[in-house]
Write an enzyme that holds these catalytic residues in place. Sequence first.
Site, short mmCIF file in Angstrom:
data_model
loop_
_atom_site.label_atom_id
_atom_site.label_comp_id
_atom_site.label_asym_id
_atom_site.label_seq_id
_atom_site.Cartn_x
_atom_site.Cartn_y
_atom_site.Cartn_z
N ASP A 1 0.89 -1.22 0.02
CA ASP A 1 -0.04 -0.09 -0.05
C ASP A 1 0.72 1.31 0.08
OD1 ASP A 1 0.91 -0.21 2.55
OD2 ASP A 1 -1.35 0.02 3.64
N SER A 2 2.15 0.96 -0.12
CA SER A 2 2.96 2.52 0.00
C SER A 2 2.85 2.82 -1.55
CB SER A 2 4.29 2.09 0.20
OG SER A 2 4.68 0.83 -0.83
N ASP B 1 -0.73 -6.69 0.18
CA ASP B 1 -0.66 -6.02 1.37
C ASP B 1 -2.19 -5.46 1.54
OD1 ASP B 1 0.38 -4.46 3.69
OD2 ASP B 1 1.03 -3.00 2.39
N GLU C 1 -0.85 -6.01 8.81
CA GLU C 1 -0.11 -5.31 9.68
C GLU C 1 -0.87 -5.52 11.27
OE1 GLU C 1 0.22 -0.94 9.16
OE2 GLU C 1 1.12 -1.15 7.19
N GLU D 1 9.31 -4.19 10.58
CA GLU D 1 9.81 -2.74 10.09
C GLU D 1 10.54 -2.00 10.94
OE1 GLU D 1 8.32 0.94 7.05
OE2 GLU D 1 7.20 -0.92 7.46
#
Length: 322
Positions: free
Chosen positions: A63-64, A116, A146, A210
């Site tokens: 999703d970046s 993601d 996440e 991360e």
Amino acid sequence: MTADLTAPPVVGALAPYLRRYTSPAQLGLKINAYRGYEIEGLAEALAVPDLADSPVECVMVGDSYFMTHLGRPGTVMSGAAERDWALTTMAGLVDEVRDALDRHFTPDRVPFLLADLPDGATASPAAARQAAARFRAAGADAVKIEVAGDSELACVEAVAATGLPVLAHLGYTPQLTALTRHGDAVDDALGLFAEARRARDAGACGLVVEMVSEPVNQALSRPHPAGLPLYSVFSGRARWGGQSLNLWDAVVRPARPGRYFPPTPVLDAADVPAAYTPGLIADRMRELVRLTLAGWFPLSPRTALGAQQAARIADTDPWSVS
């Protein structure tokens, strides 16, 4: 503790996809990419003799994309309409990348495709299952979630129960937590270890970490019969695990120079529409993969851990309750 230098075990639902090597110097690589022409560039980058057997085992549609290609300030969406748009956009990208992987890689070299789950897709276990099913239909081999607490772990469990491989993203989670390094104190490190065990027990078959301290990263990636495969982001080098590289970052300079970004970019974001081509992507990714396999990238991040604290973390078994 005596270091075990054997390659980590291939475990669980990811086993059919991972291409593990016997030398710990050859890490499995996850490449973040978003568009079909980027996959074309990646395939070209690897089509040289010295990278013919490079351990690129995963491509992730992250999703970046909303920050890199669309210029948004973050990955958090505002309201239900934006969340629906984000999910639809991501599903379209997964479909595009799936097609490009199948066209540009031979069947014996094609990386597995990781999707993601964007902001809003883990609002509930039911929402996570629906989003994961949508990505699976678009061609994803696995999904990433996440995790910052019990609600996200419930989503991991719900999706894993469907048989789709799930990787849990720990540490800094851009959809959920503030930008800071994790594991720079012993208690925080032990908390990350506990979270990794909980993710494993919920059904995750791999981790993405991360912005965690390098001692934590290396402890989690160390070979262990009850451990999980790991890809690391801005967390130093996972000596026994996998490294995550961002294709965009290999080519495009960050808005603000960062010590831990790749040293390879040559474009400013304003030049992307005209100059961000498969040929340039291939040239820059080829260089970044070589630097990574040679051990020159990534750099070890600064840490607040003292020598005794780092040694305590190194001597801790992160996959067992002490």
